[in-house]
Design a protein around this motif. Structure first.
Motif, PDB file in Angstrom:
ATOM      1  N   PHE A  88       0.818  -1.214   0.000  1.00 43.91           N
ATOM      2  CA  PHE A  88       0.000   0.000   0.000  1.00 43.91           C
ATOM      3  C   PHE A  88       0.854   1.266   0.000  1.00 43.91           C
ATOM      4  CE2 PHE A  88      -2.824  -3.279   1.519  1.00 43.91           C
ATOM      5  CZ  PHE A  88      -4.038  -2.956   0.949  1.00 43.91           C
ATOM      6  N   ARG A  89       2.150   1.116   0.201  1.00 46.18           N
ATOM      7  CA  ARG A  89       3.053   2.267   0.155  1.00 46.18           C
ATOM      8  C   ARG A  89       3.870   2.303  -1.125  1.00 46.18           C
ATOM      9  NH1 ARG A  89       3.919   0.247   5.430  1.00 46.18           N
ATOM     10  NH2 ARG A  89       5.935  -0.591   4.811  1.00 46.18           N
ATOM     11  N   ARG A  90       3.645   1.334  -1.969  1.00 47.33           N
ATOM     12  CA  ARG A  90       4.396   1.272  -3.220  1.00 47.33           C
ATOM     13  C   ARG A  90       3.975   2.407  -4.142  1.00 47.33           C
ATOM     14  NH1 ARG A  90       5.350  -4.124  -6.915  1.00 47.33           N
ATOM     15  NH2 ARG A  90       6.342  -3.108  -8.692  1.00 47.33           N
ATOM     16  N   PRO A  91       4.935   3.166  -4.686  1.00 45.95           N
ATOM     17  CA  PRO A  91       4.570   4.301  -5.555  1.00 45.95           C
ATOM     18  C   PRO A  91       3.955   3.851  -6.874  1.00 45.95           C
ATOM     19  CG  PRO A  91       6.945   3.922  -5.618  1.00 45.95           C
ATOM     20  CD  PRO A  91       6.401   3.028  -4.542  1.00 45.95           C
ATOM     21  N   ASN A  92       3.117   4.704  -7.441  1.00 47.82           N
ATOM     22  CA  ASN A  92       2.512   4.423  -8.741  1.00 47.82           C
ATOM     23  C   ASN A  92       3.579   4.380  -9.827  1.00 47.82           C
ATOM     24  OD1 ASN A  92      -0.121   4.253  -7.836  1.00 47.82           O
ATOM     25  ND2 ASN A  92      -0.538   6.424  -8.156  1.00 47.82           N
ATOM     26  N   SER A  93       3.340   3.544 -10.806  1.00 48.00           N
ATOM     27  CA  SER A  93       4.227   3.464 -11.961  1.00 48.00           C
ATOM     28  C   SER A  93       3.361   3.191 -13.177  1.00 48.00           C
ATOM     29  CB  SER A  93       5.263   2.348 -11.778  1.00 48.00           C
ATOM     30  OG  SER A  93       4.634   1.081 -11.735  1.00 48.00           O
ATOM     31  N   ARG A  94       4.005   2.978 -14.303  1.00 52.23           N
ATOM     32  CA  ARG A  94       3.253   2.760 -15.526  1.00 52.23           C
ATOM     33  C   ARG A  94       2.408   1.496 -15.451  1.00 52.23           C
ATOM     34  NH1 ARG A  94       5.963   3.428 -21.543  1.00 52.23           N
ATOM     35  NH2 ARG A  94       4.001   3.558 -22.707  1.00 52.23           N
ATOM     36  N   LEU A  95       2.909   0.475 -14.767  1.00 54.87           N
ATOM     37  CA  LEU A  95       2.200  -0.798 -14.680  1.00 54.87           C
ATOM     38  C   LEU A  95       1.598  -1.056 -13.303  1.00 54.87           C
ATOM     39  CD1 LEU A  95       4.612  -3.128 -16.680  1.00 54.87           C
ATOM     40  CD2 LEU A  95       2.464  -2.122 -17.470  1.00 54.87           C
ATOM     41  N   PHE A  96       1.693  -0.087 -12.407  1.00 55.14           N
ATOM     42  CA  PHE A  96       1.141  -0.281 -11.063  1.00 55.14           C
ATOM     43  C   PHE A  96       0.436   0.979 -10.606  1.00 55.14           C
ATOM     44  CE2 PHE A  96       1.389   0.151  -6.466  1.00 55.14           C
ATOM     45  CZ  PHE A  96       0.826  -1.037  -6.052  1.00 55.14           C
ATOM     46  N   LYS A  97      -0.820   0.807 -10.189  1.00 57.15           N
ATOM     47  CA  LYS A  97      -1.610   1.922  -9.687  1.00 57.15           C
ATOM     48  C   LYS A  97      -2.168   1.543  -8.317  1.00 57.15           C
ATOM     49  CE  LYS A  97      -1.101   4.273 -13.492  1.00 57.15           C
ATOM     50  NZ  LYS A  97      -0.240   5.475 -13.528  1.00 57.15           N
ATOM     51  N   GLN A  98      -2.002   2.438  -7.357  1.00 60.68           N
ATOM     52  CA  GLN A  98      -2.518   2.190  -6.021  1.00 60.68           C
ATOM     53  C   GLN A  98      -4.029   1.995  -6.020  1.00 60.68           C
ATOM     54  OE1 GLN A  98      -1.697   1.675  -2.903  1.00 60.68           O
ATOM     55  NE2 GLN A  98       0.503   1.594  -3.255  1.00 60.68           N
ATOM     56  N   GLU A  99      -4.720   2.657  -6.933  1.00 61.71           N
ATOM     57  CA  GLU A  99      -6.181   2.543  -6.962  1.00 61.71           C
ATOM     58  C   GLU A  99      -6.618   1.108  -7.224  1.00 61.71           C
ATOM     59  OE1 GLU A  99      -8.004   4.208 -10.784  1.00 61.71           O
ATOM     60  OE2 GLU A  99      -6.054   5.189 -10.714  1.00 61.71           O
ATOM     61  N   ASN A 100      -5.832   0.332  -7.976  1.00 65.46           N
ATOM     62  CA  ASN A 100      -6.171  -1.070  -8.214  1.00 65.46           C
ATOM     63  C   ASN A 100      -6.070  -1.882  -6.930  1.00 65.46           C
ATOM     64  OD1 ASN A 100      -6.588  -0.650 -10.970  1.00 65.46           O
ATOM     65  ND2 ASN A 100      -4.454  -1.077 -11.478  1.00 65.46           N
ATOM     66  N   VAL A 101      -5.064  -1.574  -6.123  1.00 66.22           N
ATOM     67  CA  VAL A 101      -4.890  -2.260  -4.844  1.00 66.22           C
ATOM     68  C   VAL A 101      -6.052  -1.935  -3.910  1.00 66.22           C
ATOM     69  CG1 VAL A 101      -3.415  -2.512  -2.815  1.00 66.22           C
ATOM     70  CG2 VAL A 101      -2.382  -2.267  -5.076  1.00 66.22           C
ATOM     71  N   HIS A 102      -6.411  -0.646  -3.832  1.00 73.47           N
ATOM     72  CA  HIS A 102      -7.491  -0.229  -2.943  1.00 73.47           C
ATOM     73  C   HIS A 102      -8.835  -0.779  -3.417  1.00 73.47           C
ATOM     74  CE1 HIS A 102      -5.127   2.315  -0.324  1.00 73.47           C
ATOM     75  NE2 HIS A 102      -4.537   2.837  -1.387  1.00 73.47           N
TER      76      HIS A 102
END
Length: 222
Positions: A98-112
């Motif tokens: 949950f603290r991992r920064p957003n990137s091109r292939l990773f979005k925090q909103e998907n985790v939440h």
């Protein structure tokens, strides 16, 4: 009898189920199902439409020459193993996800989004998430982060993997034997590609809208 027309190119290759199947065959299907089921980078793969198309093409004897029973055996195994990897990954990384920064292939909103889905449905979410794109990828990871009892996770994982992997493939197979579907399979595959692209497009638009609103919200707060 199979038609000889080729499916026109619609969208990028990695979102075109027929292109994926014609290029990589059953091994490609299994690899994609595994990745989409539990690897962070697998969320954009068109799992539902890929399995449905696989069923259509098995019925049409195009690209896939393995029997339906073998496809329906291997696909759930790949799905179950993918979720196992996702669970173990989530259990290992824990709250740091949950603290991992957003990137091109990773979005925090998907985790939440997956976390909210898991909190709402509990253990049942492992089965239900199989039929929800994007959430399907992140829910087993969230189950691992939440330290869900492994035996409970395993039971629901096997159930969900079997229902999704067999159900969607068999649905495509039997529809593929209907005369109208068989004679218009090119147009139906185009429709499947379009349906595959829509959720990804919506997700990208939401991400861009969220990114555009964030600076304004920060300005208001200050």
């Amino acid at each position: 009898m199979s038609t000889s027309l080729a499916l026109p190119a619609v969208g990028p290759g990695f979102l075109n189920p027929e292109w994926l199947i014609s290029t990589f065959g059953l091994i490609g299907i299994l690899a994609i199902v595994f990745a989409e089921s539990g690897l962070l980078i697998g969320f954009f793969f068109p799992g539902d439409s890929l399995l449905f198309t696989a069923g259509l093409l098995v019925a049409d004897s195009r690209y896939l020459h393995q029997p339906l029973w073998l496809v329906c055996l291997l696909v759930p195994v790949a799905a179950i193993l993918g979720d196992q990897v996702g669970y173990l990954f989530g259990k290992r990384v824990g709250p740091s996800l949950f603290r991992r920064p957003n990137s091109r292939l990773f979005k925090q909103e998907n985790v939440h989004r997956a976390n909210d889905f898991f909190a709402r449905y509990g253990a049942r979410s492992i089965v239900l998430a199989r039929f929800v794109p994007i959430v399907r990828t992140f829910t087993p990871i969230i189950a691992g982060v939440s330290r869900m009892h492994y035996r409970t996770f395993l039971i629901y994982n096997v159930l969900g993997g079997a229902l999704w992997g067999i159900g969607v493939t068999v649905l495509g197979y039997f529809l593929g034997q209907i005369a109208f579907v068989k004679s218009n399979i090119e147009f139906i595959l185009i429709g499947i590609v379009v349906i595959s692209v829509v959720p990804i497009g919506i997700q990208l638009l939401r991400s861009r809208r969220h990114a555009a609103q964030t600076p304004d919200e920060a300005t208001i707060r200050h």
